[in-house]
Design an enzyme around this catalytic site. Structure first.
Site, mmCIF file in Angstrom:
data_model
loop_
_atom_site.group_PDB
_atom_site.id
_atom_site.type_symbol
_atom_site.label_atom_id
_atom_site.label_comp_id
_atom_site.label_asym_id
_atom_site.label_seq_id
_atom_site.Cartn_x
_atom_site.Cartn_y
_atom_site.Cartn_z
ATOM 1 N N SER A 103 -25.974 35.583 -42.157
ATOM 2 C CA SER A 103 -24.808 34.735 -41.939
ATOM 3 C C SER A 103 -24.158 35.184 -40.644
ATOM 4 O O SER A 103 -24.382 36.305 -40.174
ATOM 5 C CB SER A 103 -23.819 34.890 -43.103
ATOM 6 O OG SER A 103 -22.553 34.350 -42.787
ATOM 7 N N TYR A 146 -18.989 40.298 -48.592
ATOM 8 C CA TYR A 146 -19.932 39.364 -47.975
ATOM 9 C C TYR A 146 -20.333 39.846 -46.581
ATOM 10 O O TYR A 146 -21.510 39.852 -46.222
ATOM 11 C CB TYR A 146 -19.297 37.977 -47.903
ATOM 12 C CG TYR A 146 -20.272 36.869 -47.587
ATOM 13 C CD1 TYR A 146 -21.184 36.429 -48.553
ATOM 14 C CD2 TYR A 146 -20.282 36.245 -46.349
ATOM 15 C CE1 TYR A 146 -22.082 35.408 -48.286
ATOM 16 C CE2 TYR A 146 -21.175 35.217 -46.070
ATOM 17 C CZ TYR A 146 -22.068 34.806 -47.035
ATOM 18 O OH TYR A 146 -22.967 33.800 -46.765
#
Length: 290
Positions: free
Chosen positions: A133, A146
């Site tokens: 990501s 995350y």
């Protein structure tokens, strides 16, 4: 030449878009997921096979290896795509959520690489594609878990690029920013404030999974080690590298907005306890746009 491709998390979202893209390219695709794509709206594209695989299960990975060996005799492209979302402030997100996202988003990738690297080394060829990501390259506040696991996937991918190159095996890591997908459905509900922010960013993105998949396919075709799929992500990445003061100001500003949201949430809670109505975030947003 038709490639043999295994995709994790291939029943929906970016995984399904990648499966369709590889299939259109004439490749043989094994879609793996915890749920069969046939159970979802729309039939899987022709030419795809399905195998149930929970990326946290060593036994499921062993079954996937056996399937590939028996049906194909080798693997050309491994796409470690399965993942979940979790956003939360450090003092709010519980340790169970940290363990949950680490086991899926990081160790799921590690298990996939460990399972198929020996096969690719024996072949003298192969391409590993790990979905990380933009959060693996830039690290906004209130998303520690995350950010941490996606940064680890970036680091693992870079490590394997150098480690496996002598065996003819290449590695790419995909770093998209927000795009429209069902990823928000995996949010565990531990930090509602931050999950509202994440859901809003995902749902309002102008990009969808098919557009991201097209960028990934182009990056795989040219063997790019880091695949940046969109303009906002590229700008954030280069701002961090070349314009660090600007990047820092943006991140601090984001952190201040989170603090303001936290204060509003605390005030709203106090008002509810005292029977006083205050405008919701949605009402405030409508008023701002009016």
């Amino acid at each position: 030449m038709s490639r043999r491709v295994l995709i994790t998390g291939g029943a929906s979202g970016l995984g399904a878009a990648l499966a369709a893209a590889f299939t259109r390219a004439g490749d043989r695709v094994l879609v793996t997921d915890r749920t069969d794509p046939a159970d979802r709206p729309g039939a899987p594209p022709p030419g795809e096979a399905f195998l149930r695989l929970d990326v946290t299960s060593d036994a499921d990975w062993a079954d996937a290896h056996t399937w590939v060996e028996e049906h194909w005799g080798g693997l050309d492209v491994l796409v470690n795509n399965a993942g979940v979302a979790a956003g939360g402030r450090i003092d709010v997100l519980p340790m169970d959520d940290w363990r949950w996202i680490t086991d899926i988003n990081l160790f799921g990738v590690v298990r996939g690489c460990r399972t198929f690297t020996p096969m690719m080394k024996r072949q003298g060829s192969g391409h590993i594609v790990n979905t990380a990501s933009m959060a693996g390259l830039t690290h906004p506040p209130a998303s520690g878990s995350y950010n941490a696991v996606k940064a680890a996937v970036v680091a693992l991918s870079e490590t394997l690029r150098y480690e496996l190159a002598p065996y003819g095996v290449t590695t790419s890591v995909v770093c998209p920013s927000f795009f429209r997908t069902d990823l928000a459905a995996s949010l565990p509900g531990s930090d509602p404030l931050m999950e509202q922010v994440a859901t809003r960013l995902i749902s309002r993105s102008p990009l969808d999974a098919d557009q991201i998949a097209a960028k990934v396919m182009a990056g795989v075709r040219t063997g790019r080690p880091v695949i940046l799929t969109d303009g906002p992500g590229r700008r954030a990445y280069w701002a961090k590298r070349l314009l660090r003061p600007l990047y820092d100001r943006q991140m601090y500003r984001f952190g201040q907005r989170i603090r303001q949201g936290e204060a509003r949430a605390e005030q709203d809670g106090a008002d509810r306890r005292h029977g006083t109505d205050r405008p919701t975030d949605e009402q405030r947003e409508r008023e701002r746009k009016a």
